[in-house]
Design a protein around this motif. Structure first.
Motif, mmCIF file in Angstrom:
data_model
loop_
_atom_site.group_PDB
_atom_site.id
_atom_site.type_symbol
_atom_site.label_atom_id
_atom_site.label_comp_id
_atom_site.label_asym_id
_atom_site.label_seq_id
_atom_site.Cartn_x
_atom_site.Cartn_y
_atom_site.Cartn_z
ATOM 1 N N MET A 1 0.851 -1.193 0.000
ATOM 2 C CA MET A 1 0.000 0.000 0.000
ATOM 3 C C MET A 1 0.892 1.250 0.000
ATOM 4 O O MET A 1 1.857 1.318 0.748
ATOM 5 N N LYS A 2 0.548 2.203 -0.840
ATOM 6 C CA LYS A 2 1.348 3.430 -0.908
ATOM 7 C C LYS A 2 0.536 4.574 -0.292
ATOM 8 O O LYS A 2 -0.569 4.878 -0.765
ATOM 9 N N VAL A 3 1.073 5.134 0.786
ATOM 10 C CA VAL A 3 0.346 6.156 1.538
ATOM 11 C C VAL A 3 1.111 7.478 1.477
ATOM 12 O O VAL A 3 2.309 7.530 1.760
ATOM 13 N N GLY A 4 0.391 8.525 1.125
ATOM 14 C CA GLY A 4 0.970 9.875 1.174
ATOM 15 C C GLY A 4 0.422 10.592 2.392
ATOM 16 O O GLY A 4 -0.721 10.363 2.794
ATOM 17 N N ILE A 5 1.238 11.435 3.000
ATOM 18 C CA ILE A 5 0.752 12.209 4.146
ATOM 19 C C ILE A 5 1.231 13.642 3.994
ATOM 20 O O ILE A 5 2.388 13.872 3.621
ATOM 21 N N VAL A 6 0.336 14.575 4.219
ATOM 22 C CA VAL A 6 0.692 15.989 4.053
ATOM 23 C C VAL A 6 0.687 16.645 5.423
ATOM 24 O O VAL A 6 -0.361 16.728 6.075
ATOM 25 N N GLY A 7 1.860 17.110 5.864
ATOM 26 C CA GLY A 7 1.986 17.776 7.154
ATOM 27 C C GLY A 7 2.532 16.855 8.220
ATOM 28 O O GLY A 7 1.852 15.935 8.662
#
Ligand SMILES: NC(=O)C1=CN([C@@H]2O[C@H](COP(=O)(O)OP(=O)(O)OC[C@H]3O[C@@H](n4cnc5c(N)ncnc54)[C@H](OP(=O)(O)O)[C@@H]3O)[C@@H](O)[C@H]2O)C=CC1
Ligand SMILES: O=C(O)[C@@H]1CCC=N1
Length: 256
Positions: free
Chosen positions: A1-7
């Protein structure tokens, strides 16, 4: 699973800590969009500062953990920068409606969720608003990711606000209680470190017992208040000093 997180502030860092230490999440790749490259390094994930490069990463799930007031515009910026429509968006912003997020990301499935800081040690409480637009597969992958971080409690979208307070804010209220108990113990001559160990253990044990029994909080309290004993004196002192009212006011004020 590829997860992006902003902040990578407090909430974003706590979510990353929980994700990277969780073995159940096989083949998990976490990439952050952050102005703080050092923080991403410390957390052991890839950090990016360029919005377009980040938006082009083809994420399965994107978590938004930026200040609530900029969350809609941050999502809009990522959509304009080419965020894939197959990316499921999870917004942690307290008080930001999923409709407002969906309005700027009309091609994406959007969930709102309220995690809390204990996700850092995989002991979080995560309120997840049901999403009418999500497919079963999307619901399953979101649930699998969040369940690795703690207890997931599904709530109706119109309950996410109060769930955010009793789940998201209340660790701070409990910290205030524990800090006050520690000060009182220190005033009676106990070492602060000893008081800390006792109080943290008490809160963990009290919560575990409540979760594993069928009793209400009030009934659990009844098991401790021996007739004519010390605990009932303390409970009455709490009532006389407005403790219960203060707790109600804390929850209602945070929910405004
Ligand atoms: N703290 C908590 O317990 C909880 C917080 N939330 C929600 O999580 C979100 C973040 O809260 P919290 O972590 O406490 O806040 P912080 O201020 O600690 O972190 C926010 C981060 O967002 C980034 N950021 C700040 N300003 C901007 C901006 N103008 N544009 C883009 N990115 C920005 C920065 O990340 P960087 O330095 O990486 O660039 C910053 O560290 C909020 O929406 C809040 O409602 C929800 C539940 C619980
Ligand atoms: O204080 C805040 O606004 C965030 C939302 C829930 C916990 N912290």
């Amino acid at each position: 699973m590829k997860v992006g997180i902003v902040g990578l502030g407090h909430m974003g860092s706590a979510l990353v800590k929980g994700m990277v230490k969780q073995d159940e999440l096989n083949d998990l790749q976490v990439i952050a969009l952050s102005s703080n490259a050092k923080k991403a390094d410390e957390l052991g994930i890839s950090g990016m500062s360029d919005k377009a490069t980040f938006a082009g990463q083809d994420f399965d799930i994107l978590m938004l953990t930026v200040p609530a007031k900029v969350t809609v515009s941050v999502l809009q910026g990522l959509v304009e920068a080419g965020l894939s429509k197959k990316t499921v968006v999870l917004s942690a912003a307290a008080g930001v409606a999923s409709d407002d997020l969906a309005a700027v990301a009309s091609g994406n499935t959007v969930f709102t969720f309220i995690p809390n800081i204990p996700v850092a040690v995989n002991a979080g409480t995560i309120a997840l608003a049901q999403s009418a637009q999500a497919s079963d597969e999307e619901k399953q992958s979101v649930h699998a990711l969040l369940a690795a971080l703690g207890d997931v409690v599904e709530v109706k979208p119109d309950q996410i606000g109060i769930a955010g307070v009793v789940g998201g804010c209340s660790p701070a209220f409990i910290d205030v209680l524990m800090d006050a108990m520690e000060d009182a113990a220190v005033s009676k001559g106990m070492d602060r470190t000893v008081a800390f160990d006792i109080i943290a253990s008490v809160v963990r044990g009290t919560a575990s017992l409540a979760q594993q029994s069928d009793l209400s909080f009030s009934d659990l309290k009844g098991q401790i208040t021996s007739p004519g004993g010390t605990t009932i004196k303390g409970v009455l002192a709490l009532e006389e000093n407005g403790f219960r009212h203060a707790v109600h006011q804390a929850i209602l004020s945070a929910n405004k």
